[in-house]
Motif scaffolding. Structure first.
Motif, PDB file in Angstrom:
ATOM      1  N   ARG A  10      65.196 -71.097  58.987  1.00 56.17           N
ATOM      2  CA  ARG A  10      65.189 -71.710  57.654  1.00 56.17           C
ATOM      3  C   ARG A  10      64.789 -73.158  57.829  1.00 56.17           C
ATOM      4  O   ARG A  10      65.393 -73.883  58.610  1.00 56.17           O
ATOM      5  CB  ARG A  10      66.567 -71.620  57.003  1.00 56.17           C
ATOM      6  CG  ARG A  10      66.812 -70.222  56.500  1.00 56.17           C
ATOM      7  CD  ARG A  10      67.600 -70.079  55.241  1.00 56.17           C
ATOM      8  NE  ARG A  10      67.243 -70.802  54.059  1.00 56.17           N
ATOM      9  CZ  ARG A  10      66.326 -70.434  53.168  1.00 56.17           C
ATOM     10  NH1 ARG A  10      65.602 -69.378  53.373  1.00 56.17           N
ATOM     11  NH2 ARG A  10      66.132 -71.136  52.071  1.00 56.17           N
ATOM     12  N   VAL A  11      63.741 -73.572  57.096  1.00 52.15           N
ATOM     13  CA  VAL A  11      63.221 -74.929  57.218  1.00 52.15           C
ATOM     14  C   VAL A  11      63.139 -75.584  55.849  1.00 52.15           C
ATOM     15  O   VAL A  11      63.172 -74.911  54.814  1.00 52.15           O
ATOM     16  CB  VAL A  11      61.833 -74.949  57.897  1.00 52.15           C
ATOM     17  CG1 VAL A  11      61.923 -74.542  59.350  1.00 52.15           C
ATOM     18  CG2 VAL A  11      60.836 -74.094  57.157  1.00 52.15           C
ATOM     19  N   ILE A  12      63.027 -76.910  55.870  1.00 51.91           N
ATOM     20  CA  ILE A  12      62.854 -77.698  54.662  1.00 51.91           C
ATOM     21  C   ILE A  12      61.567 -78.502  54.824  1.00 51.91           C
ATOM     22  O   ILE A  12      61.252 -78.945  55.931  1.00 51.91           O
ATOM     23  CB  ILE A  12      64.076 -78.599  54.401  1.00 51.91           C
ATOM     24  CG1 ILE A  12      64.009 -79.247  53.030  1.00 51.91           C
ATOM     25  CG2 ILE A  12      64.247 -79.630  55.481  1.00 51.91           C
ATOM     26  CD1 ILE A  12      65.314 -79.855  52.574  1.00 51.91           C
ATOM     27  N   VAL A  13      60.808 -78.655  53.743  1.00 49.09           N
ATOM     28  CA  VAL A  13      59.542 -79.391  53.785  1.00 49.09           C
ATOM     29  C   VAL A  13      59.836 -80.878  53.606  1.00 49.09           C
ATOM     30  O   VAL A  13      60.548 -81.274  52.684  1.00 49.09           O
ATOM     31  CB  VAL A  13      58.575 -78.891  52.690  1.00 49.09           C
ATOM     32  CG1 VAL A  13      57.264 -79.652  52.733  1.00 49.09           C
ATOM     33  CG2 VAL A  13      58.332 -77.401  52.846  1.00 49.09           C
ATOM     34  N   LEU A  14      59.296 -81.710  54.492  1.00 51.57           N
ATOM     35  CA  LEU A  14      59.569 -83.142  54.491  1.00 51.57           C
ATOM     36  C   LEU A  14      58.576 -83.940  53.658  1.00 51.57           C
ATOM     37  O   LEU A  14      58.937 -84.960  53.070  1.00 51.57           O
ATOM     38  CB  LEU A  14      59.563 -83.677  55.929  1.00 51.57           C
ATOM     39  CG  LEU A  14      60.584 -83.065  56.880  1.00 51.57           C
ATOM     40  CD1 LEU A  14      60.388 -83.608  58.274  1.00 51.57           C
ATOM     41  CD2 LEU A  14      61.989 -83.325  56.390  1.00 51.57           C
ATOM     42  N   THR A  15      57.307 -83.517  53.620  1.00 51.59           N
ATOM     43  CA  THR A  15      56.284 -84.272  52.894  1.00 51.59           C
ATOM     44  C   THR A  15      55.346 -83.325  52.156  1.00 51.59           C
ATOM     45  O   THR A  15      55.303 -82.138  52.432  1.00 51.59           O
ATOM     46  CB  THR A  15      55.422 -85.127  53.855  1.00 51.59           C
ATOM     47  OG1 THR A  15      54.791 -84.252  54.786  1.00 51.59           O
ATOM     48  CG2 THR A  15      56.238 -86.147  54.580  1.00 51.59           C
ATOM     49  N   GLY A  16      54.590 -83.891  51.227  1.00 54.01           N
ATOM     50  CA  GLY A  16      53.573 -83.119  50.513  1.00 54.01           C
ATOM     51  C   GLY A  16      54.049 -82.673  49.146  1.00 54.01           C
ATOM     52  O   GLY A  16      55.120 -83.044  48.668  1.00 54.01           O
ATOM     53  N   LYS A  17      53.237 -81.830  48.508  1.00 49.86           N
ATOM     54  CA  LYS A  17      53.526 -81.399  47.137  1.00 49.86           C
ATOM     55  C   LYS A  17      54.775 -80.537  47.040  1.00 49.86           C
ATOM     56  O   LYS A  17      55.384 -80.450  45.976  1.00 49.86           O
ATOM     57  CB  LYS A  17      52.328 -80.646  46.556  1.00 49.86           C
ATOM     58  CG  LYS A  17      52.028 -79.340  47.251  1.00 49.86           C
ATOM     59  CD  LYS A  17      50.920 -78.572  46.569  1.00 49.86           C
ATOM     60  CE  LYS A  17      50.722 -77.256  47.304  1.00 49.86           C
ATOM     61  NZ  LYS A  17      49.970 -76.314  46.543  1.00 49.86           N
ATOM     62  N   ASP A  18      55.184 -79.906  48.127  1.00 52.15           N
ATOM     63  CA  ASP A  18      56.365 -79.042  48.138  1.00 52.15           C
ATOM     64  C   ASP A  18      57.569 -79.716  48.794  1.00 52.15           C
ATOM     65  O   ASP A  18      58.488 -79.038  49.255  1.00 52.15           O
ATOM     66  CB  ASP A  18      56.048 -77.737  48.864  1.00 52.15           C
ATOM     67  CG  ASP A  18      55.036 -76.893  48.113  1.00 52.15           C
ATOM     68  OD1 ASP A  18      55.137 -76.822  46.877  1.00 52.15           O
ATOM     69  OD2 ASP A  18      54.143 -76.312  48.751  1.00 52.15           O
ATOM     70  N   LYS A  19      57.588 -81.044  48.820  1.00 51.77           N
ATOM     71  CA  LYS A  19      58.672 -81.796  49.461  1.00 51.77           C
ATOM     72  C   LYS A  19      60.027 -81.371  48.898  1.00 51.77           C
ATOM     73  O   LYS A  19      60.212 -81.278  47.687  1.00 51.77           O
ATOM     74  CB  LYS A  19      58.475 -83.293  49.230  1.00 51.77           C
ATOM     75  CG  LYS A  19      59.540 -84.153  49.849  1.00 51.77           C
ATOM     76  CD  LYS A  19      59.264 -85.610  49.612  1.00 51.77           C
ATOM     77  CE  LYS A  19      60.357 -86.465  50.223  1.00 51.77           C
ATOM     78  NZ  LYS A  19      60.068 -87.887  50.081  1.00 51.77           N
TER      79      LYS A  19
END
Length: 104
Positions: A10-19
């Motif tokens: 399980r990961v979390i997005v740090l940058t970009g449009k899906d932050k």
């Protein structure tokens, strides 16, 4: 180099449009340094109808760079970095934020 992020994490997005979005890694391409995460970085692909598919506008998860992803801490729930240590003669991954072992 050992893989810090693997399929099923399980990961979390740090940058970009899906932050800020969370998801599970579906596949990893270590050579390109990219991963496909469910529900993240979705693009619309226009496909023609064929005998097997109806065609139309189909949403598809596109690869996202590994540097833009962080593992979700199993104890605390936020993003964390991944480290390696030896436990019982085995190399295991652990969350640097809480110290919890990821690979049991």
């Amino acid at each position: 180099m050992a893989a810090k992020l693997k399929k099923g994490d399980r990961v979390i997005v740090l940058t970009g449009k899906d932050k800020g979005k969370e998801g599970e890694i579906l596949s990893v391409d270590p050579k390109a340094g990219k991963a496909i995460v469910e529900g993240v970085n979705i693009a619309i692909r226009h496909t023609r109808p064929s005998q097997t598919s109806r065609g139309g506008r189909i949403p598809k998860a596109m690869p996202i760079d590994l540097s833009n992803l962080a593992l979700v801490d199993p104890k605390e729930g936020g993003p964390t970095r991944v480290g390696f240590r030896i436990e019982d003669g085995k190399k295991v991954r652990y969350a640097k934020k809480s110290g919890a072992v990821i690979d049991a």
